[in-house]
Design a protein around this motif. Structure first.
Motif, short mmCIF file in Angstrom:
data_model
loop_
_atom_site.label_atom_id
_atom_site.label_comp_id
_atom_site.label_asym_id
_atom_site.label_seq_id
_atom_site.Cartn_x
_atom_site.Cartn_y
_atom_site.Cartn_z
N GLN A 303 0.84 -1.21 0.00
CA GLN A 303 0.00 0.00 0.00
C GLN A 303 0.87 1.26 0.00
OE1 GLN A 303 -3.26 0.00 -0.26
NE2 GLN A 303 -3.83 -2.11 0.23
N GLU A 304 1.94 1.24 0.80
CA GLU A 304 2.84 2.39 0.85
C GLU A 304 3.46 2.65 -0.51
OE1 GLU A 304 7.04 3.65 3.07
OE2 GLU A 304 6.56 1.56 2.62
N LEU A 305 3.91 1.59 -1.18
CA LEU A 305 4.54 1.75 -2.49
C LEU A 305 3.55 2.32 -3.50
CD1 LEU A 305 6.95 1.47 -4.38
CD2 LEU A 305 6.26 -0.93 -4.77
N THR A 317 -3.95 13.39 -4.47
CA THR A 317 -5.24 13.04 -3.87
C THR A 317 -5.49 11.53 -3.96
OG1 THR A 317 -6.14 15.21 -4.44
CG2 THR A 317 -7.71 13.48 -3.92
N GLU A 318 -5.12 10.93 -5.10
CA GLU A 318 -5.29 9.48 -5.24
C GLU A 318 -4.38 8.70 -4.30
OE1 GLU A 318 -5.65 7.95 -9.41
OE2 GLU A 318 -5.18 10.04 -9.89
N SER A 319 -3.24 9.27 -3.97
CA SER A 319 -2.28 8.55 -3.11
C SER A 319 -2.77 8.43 -1.68
CB SER A 319 -0.94 9.26 -3.12
OG SER A 319 -0.96 10.46 -2.34
N LEU A 320 -3.69 9.31 -1.27
CA LEU A 320 -4.11 9.35 0.14
C LEU A 320 -4.71 8.03 0.60
CD1 LEU A 320 -5.62 12.94 0.29
CD2 LEU A 320 -3.60 12.13 1.54
N ALA A 321 -5.55 7.43 -0.22
CA ALA A 321 -6.22 6.19 0.18
C ALA A 321 -5.21 5.08 0.44
CB ALA A 321 -7.21 5.76 -0.90
N ALA A 322 -4.18 4.97 -0.40
CA ALA A 322 -3.17 3.92 -0.21
C ALA A 322 -2.36 4.18 1.05
CB ALA A 322 -2.26 3.85 -1.43
N TYR A 323 -1.96 5.44 1.25
CA TYR A 323 -1.19 5.77 2.46
C TYR A 323 -2.03 5.56 3.71
CZ TYR A 323 2.83 7.91 0.04
OH TYR A 323 3.96 8.14 -0.70
N GLU A 324 -3.31 5.94 3.66
CA GLU A 324 -4.18 5.75 4.82
C GLU A 324 -4.34 4.27 5.14
OE1 GLU A 324 -7.64 7.78 3.50
OE2 GLU A 324 -6.92 9.78 4.10
N ARG A 325 -4.46 3.45 4.11
CA ARG A 325 -4.58 2.02 4.32
C ARG A 325 -3.30 1.46 4.94
NH1 ARG A 325 -7.31 -2.27 5.88
NH2 ARG A 325 -6.86 -4.17 4.68
N ALA A 326 -2.14 1.93 4.48
CA ALA A 326 -0.86 1.47 5.03
C ALA A 326 -0.78 1.77 6.52
CB ALA A 326 0.30 2.12 4.28
N VAL A 327 -1.16 3.00 6.90
CA VAL A 327 -1.10 3.39 8.31
C VAL A 327 -2.12 2.61 9.13
CG1 VAL A 327 -1.51 5.31 9.92
CG2 VAL A 327 -0.12 5.66 7.86
N ALA A 328 -3.30 2.37 8.57
CA ALA A 328 -4.31 1.59 9.29
C ALA A 328 -3.81 0.17 9.56
CB ALA A 328 -5.61 1.55 8.49
N LEU A 329 -3.05 -0.38 8.62
CA LEU A 329 -2.52 -1.72 8.79
C LEU A 329 -1.35 -1.78 9.74
CD1 LEU A 329 -2.68 -2.86 5.06
CD2 LEU A 329 -4.01 -3.85 6.94
N LEU A 330 -0.57 -0.70 9.82
CA LEU A 330 0.62 -0.68 10.67
C LEU A 330 0.73 0.69 11.35
CD1 LEU A 330 2.82 -2.80 11.28
CD2 LEU A 330 4.26 -1.65 9.58
N LEU A 335 7.51 5.91 9.87
CA LEU A 335 7.79 6.33 8.51
C LEU A 335 6.54 6.31 7.63
CD1 LEU A 335 11.24 4.61 7.85
CD2 LEU A 335 10.78 6.96 8.60
N LEU A 336 5.64 5.38 7.89
CA LEU A 336 4.39 5.35 7.13
C LEU A 336 3.54 6.57 7.45
CD1 LEU A 336 3.32 1.59 7.29
CD2 LEU A 336 4.80 2.75 5.65
N ARG A 337 3.51 6.97 8.72
CA ARG A 337 2.73 8.16 9.10
C ARG A 337 3.34 9.43 8.50
NH1 ARG A 337 -1.25 7.97 12.95
NH2 ARG A 337 -1.53 5.96 14.00
N ASN A 359 -0.49 12.95 12.72
CA ASN A 359 0.37 11.87 12.23
C ASN A 359 1.84 12.15 12.49
OD1 ASN A 359 -1.32 9.79 11.08
ND2 ASN A 359 -1.92 11.28 9.52
N LEU A 360 2.25 13.38 12.29
CA LEU A 360 3.66 13.73 12.48
C LEU A 360 4.04 13.70 13.96
CD1 LEU A 360 3.78 16.57 9.84
CD2 LEU A 360 5.04 14.41 9.72
N ARG A 361 3.17 14.21 14.82
CA ARG A 361 3.47 14.14 16.26
C ARG A 361 3.54 12.70 16.72
NH1 ARG A 361 0.10 19.05 16.56
NH2 ARG A 361 -1.74 17.68 16.69
N ASN A 362 2.65 11.87 16.20
CA ASN A 362 2.68 10.45 16.54
C ASN A 362 4.00 9.82 16.08
OD1 ASN A 362 2.29 7.49 15.94
ND2 ASN A 362 0.29 7.90 16.84
N ALA A 363 4.41 10.13 14.87
CA ALA A 363 5.67 9.57 14.34
C ALA A 363 6.86 10.01 15.18
CB ALA A 363 5.85 10.00 12.89
N LEU A 364 6.88 11.26 15.60
CA LEU A 364 8.01 11.79 16.34
C LEU A 364 8.11 11.23 17.75
CD1 LEU A 364 7.86 15.43 14.98
CD2 LEU A 364 9.79 13.84 14.71
#
Length: 443
Positions: A303-305, A317-330, A335-337, A359-364
């Motif tokens: 999903q990230e790729l 805009t299209e990339s958001l769904a894939a990135y959101e799915r990646a974060v939901a899974l992990l 780095l995914l966030r 997301n950034l605060r969570n990652a940090l």
């Protein structure tokens, strides 16, 4: 993968006169695989896995080392020359032996004596995840003077090497892992003994190899029932995916496609998808990654790729769904966030600025030295009109990239806008002290 945003760092390990620079690689999948290899060995040694930072350096030579702060660095050349996971696991066990033996502690004084700020920043990890560069693998690049002094402080003594070998053998035995990989690695190094020092891989120069060391490992392998020892199920597949990903991102696309031509297994299709993406052949790349997602719909890295492919081709805009799915899974992968937050900020949708900040605060909280995350957080705060927090985040960013005057400038701006004594105001005082100390040390 994390998208880097500034190019300033390098680690110089080459001989005098060599013009070679290493780049720091950040990739959630590869770091997770290497951590899986290292975790049981660390726990068995009484070392908390989360206390050790593992980073990859993009260099085709064979090398690995540990530095202060329990930081382990592996060259991509080392990983790509391991056909089986047990070879890399053997090297990791050896490097953990240096950590357990405290051999890396002595590097502290050497680092303080080096005048190259960017080298110190790299080894201490203060600029991890660095800032502008290629989207592939989040590379952070740069250059510093290279010389024998750098190589010398990296070198271990023969006694330390034997001690690390003994630790590795005990650790592998304890976890019922084969030691044959460590022996194979030593035989690989042994073939370089006849080469001149300039031609040898740096691992041999910084980790002196003796016939006694090889015999010790050989005797151990022969005396123990190695055939009954197995790597955990699935590790061979993970290793194949890691090699496919590195080959596809680090080699020219045409070469990577030839390497994996006709391969219909998951590592082969993974490499082909990445190579087509890097060759700006988006349609075949998307077809391949969609096929992989169909096979493994709960794989966050596929999903990230896909998100990265779309994001880097201006389909934010299209990339958001894939990135959101990646974060939901992990959700615990910083780095995914960061990748999702980057897409949220670049989408131009003001309603996504607050989720991006979250997301950034969570990652940090898990990756506090991620310079890209701090820069993006400053951008998100700025676009939301919170100038005080934008200046604070820029101060954190500048501290991690070695721009100490700029860090002090942003500290001065931010502290006048924040309540005196608040947590962020107090953190600004810490940044001021650290930036002044590092600035003065560099002068």
């Amino acid at each position: 993968m994390v998208v880097a945003v500034a190019v300033t760092l390098v680690l110089a390990l080459a001989p005098v006169g060599a013009a070679r620079a290493q780049s720091l690689i950040r990739d959630a999948e590869i770091e997770t695989i290497i951590r899986a290899y290292a975790a049981p060995l660390l726990r068995g040694a009484g070392i908390a896995p989360e206390s050790v930072t593992i980073r990859l350096l993009n260099d085709s030579r064979l090398n690995a080392f540990v530095a202060t702060g329990n930081r382990m660095y592996l060259f991509t050349g080392l990983i790509l020359r391991t056909e089986k996971p047990e070879e890399l696991i053997g090297v990791i066990a050896h490097e953990i032996g240096h950590i357990a033996g405290g051999h890396h502690v002595r590097l502290g004084d050497s680092l303080e004596n080096l005048s190259t700020t960017s080298l110190v920043a790299t080894l201490l990890g203060t600029a991890a995840g660095a800032l502008v560069g290629r989207p592939d693998l989040g590379l952070a690049l740069g250059s510093v003077a290279q010389g024998a002094a750098i190589r010398n402080f990296m070198a271990y003594s023969r006694t330390q090497e034997s001690s690390a070998d003994a630790f590795a053998l005990k650790a592998l035995d304890r976890e019922n892992l084969p030691a044959t990989g460590l022996l194979a690695f030593m035989h690989e190094l042994e073939t370089q003994d006849a080469l001149t020092p300039e031609m040898q891989d740096p691992y041999l120069r910084t980790h002196p190899l003796t016939r006694d060391r090889i015999l010790s490992v050989e005797n151990h392998v022969n005396a123990t029932a190695q055939s009954s020892r197995r790597i955990p199920p699935g590790w061979a597949d993970l290793h194949a995916r890691m090699l496919a990903k590195l080959n596809a991102f680090l080699r020219p696309p045409g070469e990577a496609l030839r390497m994996y031509q006709g391969r219909d297994d998951i590592p082969g299709r993974y490499a082909q998808a990445i190579a087509h993406y890097r060759a700006v052949e988006l349609e075949p790349a998307l077809a391949l990654i969609d096929g992989l997602i169909a096979d493994e719909p709960n794989n966050p890295y596929f999903q990230e790729l896909k998100g990265q492919m779309l994001f880097e081709n201006s389909r934010v805009t299209e990339s958001l769904a894939a990135y959101e799915r990646a974060v939901a899974l992990l959700p615990d992968a910083p780095l995914l966030r960061v990748s999702l937050a980057h897409a949220q900020i670049e989408s131009g949708d003001p309603t996504l600025l607050e989720p991006a900040q979250d997301n950034l605060r969570n990652a940090l909280t898990r990756d506090a030295d991620n310079g890209l995350a701090w820069r993006l957080l400053a951008q998100a705060y700025g676009q939301a009109g919170d100038t005080a927090m934008a200046d604070y985040a820029m101060a954190e960013t500048a501290l991690r990239t070695g721009d100490y005057p700029r860090a002090l400038f942003h500290v001065g701006r931010a502290e006048t806008q924040l309540k005196r004594g608040s947590p962020t105001w107090l953190r600004l005082q810490d940044i001021r002290v650290e930036a002044e100390r590092r600035r003065d040390a560099a002068d």
